[in-house]
Every structure is written in structure tokens, then in C-alpha cells.
Design a protein around this motif. Structure first.
Motif, PDB file in Angstrom:
ATOM      1  N   UNK A  76      -4.156   3.624   0.727  1.00  0.00           N
ATOM      2  CA  UNK A  76      -5.522   3.621   0.466  1.00  0.00           C
ATOM      3  C   UNK A  76      -6.646   3.242   1.397  1.00  0.00           C
ATOM      4  N   UNK A  77      -7.866   4.021   1.298  1.00  0.00           N
ATOM      5  CA  UNK A  77      -8.931   3.880   2.190  1.00  0.00           C
ATOM      6  C   UNK A  77     -10.206   3.568   1.265  1.00  0.00           C
ATOM      7  N   UNK A  78     -11.044   2.709   1.826  1.00  0.00           N
ATOM      8  CA  UNK A  78     -12.445   2.498   1.319  1.00  0.00           C
ATOM      9  C   UNK A  78     -13.606   2.610   2.101  1.00  0.00           C
ATOM     10  N   UNK A  79     -14.580   3.227   1.656  1.00  0.00           N
ATOM     11  CA  UNK A  79     -15.839   3.100   2.492  1.00  0.00           C
ATOM     12  C   UNK A  79     -17.145   3.397   1.575  1.00  0.00           C
ATOM     13  N   UNK A  80     -18.017   2.493   1.514  1.00  0.00           N
ATOM     14  CA  UNK A  80     -19.494   2.777   1.377  1.00  0.00           C
ATOM     15  C   UNK A  80     -19.414   2.939  -0.222  1.00  0.00           C
ATOM     16  N   UNK A  81     -18.356   2.038  -1.120  1.00  0.00           N
ATOM     17  CA  UNK A  81     -18.455   2.213  -2.395  1.00  0.00           C
ATOM     18  C   UNK A  81     -17.480   3.297  -2.968  1.00  0.00           C
ATOM     19  N   UNK A  82     -16.602   4.087  -2.125  1.00  0.00           N
ATOM     20  CA  UNK A  82     -15.697   5.004  -2.606  1.00  0.00           C
ATOM     21  C   UNK A  82     -14.351   4.761  -2.062  1.00  0.00           C
ATOM     22  N   UNK A  83     -13.434   5.316  -2.858  1.00  0.00           N
ATOM     23  CA  UNK A  83     -11.907   5.113  -2.571  1.00  0.00           C
ATOM     24  C   UNK A  83     -11.136   6.386  -2.712  1.00  0.00           C
ATOM     25  N   UNK A  84     -10.228   6.482  -1.802  1.00  0.00           N
ATOM     26  CA  UNK A  84      -9.245   7.583  -1.849  1.00  0.00           C
ATOM     27  C   UNK A  84      -8.068   6.722  -1.947  1.00  0.00           C
ATOM     28  N   UNK A  85      -6.918   7.272  -2.709  1.00  0.00           N
ATOM     29  CA  UNK A  85      -5.626   6.828  -2.777  1.00  0.00           C
ATOM     30  C   UNK A  85      -4.686   8.169  -2.476  1.00  0.00           C
ATOM     31  N   UNK A  86      -3.757   8.199  -1.459  1.00  0.00           N
ATOM     32  CA  UNK A  86      -3.126   9.266  -1.026  1.00  0.00           C
ATOM     33  C   UNK A  86      -1.536   8.875  -0.675  1.00  0.00           C
ATOM     34  N   UNK A  87      -0.749  10.099  -0.731  1.00  0.00           N
ATOM     35  CA  UNK A  87       0.653   9.863  -0.052  1.00  0.00           C
ATOM     36  C   UNK A  87       0.656  10.860   0.860  1.00  0.00           C
ATOM     37  N   UNK A  88       1.965  11.008   1.571  1.00  0.00           N
ATOM     38  CA  UNK A  88       2.298  12.101   2.586  1.00  0.00           C
ATOM     39  C   UNK A  88       3.476  12.742   2.430  1.00  0.00           C
ATOM     40  N   UNK A  89       3.682  13.576   1.379  1.00  0.00           N
ATOM     41  CA  UNK A  89       4.944  14.158   1.192  1.00  0.00           C
ATOM     42  C   UNK A  89       5.145  15.474   2.120  1.00  0.00           C
ATOM     43  N   UNK A  90       6.027  15.528   2.431  1.00  0.00           N
ATOM     44  CA  UNK A  90       6.363  16.895   3.323  1.00  0.00           C
ATOM     45  C   UNK A  90       5.080  17.087   4.352  1.00  0.00           C
ATOM     46  N   UNK A  91       4.559  18.085   4.390  1.00  0.00           N
ATOM     47  CA  UNK A  91       3.672  18.410   5.222  1.00  0.00           C
ATOM     48  C   UNK A  91       2.086  18.386   4.450  1.00  0.00           C
ATOM     49  N   UNK A  92       2.077  17.571   3.448  1.00  0.00           N
ATOM     50  CA  UNK A  92       0.919  17.514   2.726  1.00  0.00           C
ATOM     51  C   UNK A  92       0.181  16.252   2.649  1.00  0.00           C
ATOM     52  N   UNK A  93      -1.092  16.065   2.725  1.00  0.00           N
ATOM     53  CA  UNK A  93      -1.821  14.823   2.310  1.00  0.00           C
ATOM     54  C   UNK A  93      -2.190  15.167   0.594  1.00  0.00           C
ATOM     55  N   UNK A 103     -20.995   8.385  -4.502  1.00  0.00           N
ATOM     56  CA  UNK A 103     -22.007   8.743  -3.371  1.00  0.00           C
ATOM     57  C   UNK A 103     -21.325   9.986  -2.649  1.00  0.00           C
ATOM     58  N   UNK A 104     -22.021  10.942  -2.528  1.00  0.00           N
ATOM     59  CA  UNK A 104     -21.473  12.056  -1.821  1.00  0.00           C
ATOM     60  C   UNK A 104     -21.156  11.908  -0.473  1.00  0.00           C
ATOM     61  N   UNK A 105     -21.998  10.873   0.245  1.00  0.00           N
ATOM     62  CA  UNK A 105     -21.762  10.486   1.796  1.00  0.00           C
ATOM     63  C   UNK A 105     -20.434   9.963   1.758  1.00  0.00           C
ATOM     64  N   UNK A 106     -20.055   9.066   0.854  1.00  0.00           N
ATOM     65  CA  UNK A 106     -18.801   8.375   0.813  1.00  0.00           C
ATOM     66  C   UNK A 106     -17.569   9.354   0.711  1.00  0.00           C
ATOM     67  N   UNK A 107     -17.870  10.360  -0.419  1.00  0.00           N
ATOM     68  CA  UNK A 107     -16.683  11.161  -0.579  1.00  0.00           C
ATOM     69  C   UNK A 107     -16.537  11.801   0.840  1.00  0.00           C
ATOM     70  N   UNK A 108     -17.671  12.523   1.481  1.00  0.00           N
ATOM     71  CA  UNK A 108     -17.808  13.286   2.606  1.00  0.00           C
ATOM     72  C   UNK A 108     -16.765  12.389   3.842  1.00  0.00           C
ATOM     73  N   UNK A 109     -16.932  11.283   3.843  1.00  0.00           N
ATOM     74  CA  UNK A 109     -16.584  10.346   5.046  1.00  0.00           C
ATOM     75  C   UNK A 109     -14.953  10.179   4.834  1.00  0.00           C
ATOM     76  N   UNK A 110     -14.754   9.919   3.446  1.00  0.00           N
ATOM     77  CA  UNK A 110     -13.416   9.758   3.047  1.00  0.00           C
ATOM     78  C   UNK A 110     -12.287  11.149   3.301  1.00  0.00           C
ATOM     79  N   UNK A 111     -12.909  12.300   2.950  1.00  0.00           N
ATOM     80  CA  UNK A 111     -12.240  13.535   2.891  1.00  0.00           C
ATOM     81  C   UNK A 111     -12.199  13.969   4.485  1.00  0.00           C
TER      82      UNK A 111
END
Length: 285
Positions: free
Chosen positions: A205-222, A231-239
Motif C-alpha cells: 500500500x502507498x499513500x499520497x495527498x489523500x489518495x491510496x493504492x493497494x497492489x500486488x506483484x503477481x508474475x510480471x504484473x502490477x 484528487x486527480x493529482x494524487x491519482x496521477x502521482x500514485x499511478x
């Protein structure tokens, strides 16, 4: 509850926890053998985890049985106490039971019991391309709240961020953030909230500016399991941070992503929306 007419066989409703696990599992596999998104081939050993990840309460769920006690259809219910709703986690009818009226009767029963329990609404997700199911739900008063798209981005498509990586968080804080998000943001799909994410293995899990992403790393994938960034800027920074830290991996987001919580940003950064997508619907009570 029983139902019958001269033109169709009778059926009886029983609680989901009154049906043996192997029987309900077999009914599920049969009902989704020709599903729009492909058949489900989950083994019996993983059945309890599937129910847990979907938040299913078998005591609230119902199975329609024929006169011999064999399943015809089922409606699995997941309570959502933070929003005073029930979620129809999945509903299906065995191929030979389609047209008997068992599935529509189960849906009516879920709506009636939710209203009697004083809940605000019943919600569900349905593939927009599943016209038969969507027409059934619309005929019972369900309305679309959000489109839920999935996305894919091959390595190199999303421009990587040059900023420092977002703040990494552990699972307890990640889940606490999700609980708070569910309280302040209406209409989050259950699968992106703590109810489902708590069952994940090797999640990050990562957080920034009121946004959060949860991810795993199966095979060659995020694999993105939850992206909530109003907030669009937070989404952009996370992605873009995912693209920077894992430049050789394909990015995948399942068909659970609201446009206003990161989906629009994924599109703008070059991720491809998948044609087969879902709708989050609700039926106010």
C-alpha cells in the motif's frame, strides 16, 4: 418460502448456511459455466476464501431448492453496515433452472428482507453487457450509480514519475484508511474496501495527498486491487509512481474502478479501458 404455479415447478427458499458447502459450490460452478466473463473454476478448498473476499453472510443468503431438495438458484448477500445496505454479492441460476422464476423470486426476497431490516438500499455490480441480468435488475428498480472499468497498460505506456515514491504503509494502517474512506466516500465497490482487501496476501500500500493504492506483484504484473484517489493529482502521482518503480511490469486494474477516483486519470495517462465493464447499481428502499 415456497412458490408454485400450474405452469412451473415449485421451489423453496432456505438459508445459505443450511446448504452443504460442496452443494452450494457445485451450484455456483454450474450457474457460471457459461458466464459472460468466462467460467469460474474455483476449487472447493478455496470456496470459503471466495465467500470471505465477497463479504458473504450465508445466514442472510438464500438458495432456491426444487421439490427434491436440489438447488435451482441462489442469492448470496453481503451486509455493508457502514452504508446501511445489503450487497447482492452474486446471484445465479443453474442452466436447467433458468425460466423457472426462481432467480427473480430470490431477488424480490432479498429486496423485501432488506427493507424489513430497515436498510437504505440494496446494491450490486453487473456487467453492462449482461443484458438479461441488467434488465432483471432495472425491472426491480435498480439504478446505475457508477460505471466500473478495468484498465491495462503495457510497460512504457504510462510516463513514470520523477518525484519521490509515495509513503508505503503496513496492512493495519492501510485497512484503517479504507474504513475511513468508506465512511466519507459514498458508493465504493465492496471489493476495493477493507472487507475484501483484508484477505489479501502480499499486498502493498502507498499513500499520497489523500489518495491510496493497494497492489500486488503477481508474475510480471502490477495488479491494482484498490485505487481511491478523489484528487486527480494524487491519482496521477500514485499511478506514475507504480510505472517508475516497476517499469518492466504490465499494469492491470480490474473492472471495479470508478472514473472519479482514479479511472479518468488512468485514461489520461494512456491506460486502455477494457470493453467488458461493470455497473454499480442500487435499489433505494
Amino acid at each position: 418460502m415456497t412458490d408454485s404455479t400450474p405452469d412451473r415447478p415449485s421451489f423453496t427458499f432456505v438459508r445459505g448456511d443450511d446448504v452443504p458447502a460442496q452443494t452450494l459450490h457445485a451450484a455456483f460452478i454450474a450457474a457460471f459455466s457459461d458466464y459472460l466473463n468466462g467460467p469460474f473454476e474455483i476449487p472447493l478448498a478455496q470456496w470459503p476464501l471466495l465467500l470471505a473476499r465477497q463479504g458473504v453472510d450465508l445466514a442472510l443468503s438464500r438458495v432456491a431448492l426444487d421439490g427434491a431438495g436440489a438447488p435451482l438458484a441462489f442469492a448470496l448477500v453481503a451486509p455493508r453496515p457502514l452504508s446501511a445496505r445489503w450487497r447482492l454479492a452474486t446471484m445465479g441460476a443453474l442452466p436447467e433452472a433458468r425460466g423457472t422464476g426462481a432467480a427473480p423470486a430470490l431477488l424480490d426476497d432479498v429486496i423485501a428482507r432488506a427493507a424489513a431490516a430497515g436498510l437504505r438500499a440494496v446494491e450490486l455490480e453487473v456487467f453492462a453487457q449482461n443484458e438479461r441480468a441488467r434488465r432483471l435488475y432495472e425491472g426491480r428498480g435498480f439504478e446505475k450509480l457508477h460505471d466500473l472499468f478495468g484498465y491495462v497498460a503495457e510497460p512504457g505506456v504510462i510516463p513514470p514519475s520523477t518525484a519521490s515514491p509515495p509513503h508505503a504503509i503496513d496492512m493495519p494502517h492501510l485497512l484503517g484508511w479504507l474504513d475511513a474512506a468508506e465512511r466519507r466516500i459514498p458508493d465504493l465497490p465492496l471489493q476495493v474496501t477493507a472487507a475484501t482487501i483484508r484477505h489479501g496476501v502480499d499486498y502493498h500500500g502507498w499513500q499520497i495527498d489523500g489518495g491510496q493504492v493497494v497492489f500486488s506483484l503477481p508474475d510480471e504484473t502490477v495488479m491494482v486491487h484498490s485505487l481511491i484517489a478523489p484528487d486527480g493529482n494524487a491519482a496521477r502521482l500514485l499511478i506514475q509512481a507504480l510505472a517508475a518503480v516497476y517499469p518492466q511490469r504490465r499494469l492491470r486494474v480490474p473492472q471495479l474502478q470508478r472514473e472519479d477516483l482514479g479511472g479518468g486519470t488512468l485514461r489520461a495517462l494512456g491506460a486502455t479501458p477494457q470493453p467488458l465493464h461493470q455497473q454499480l447499481m442500487w435499489r433505494p428502499l
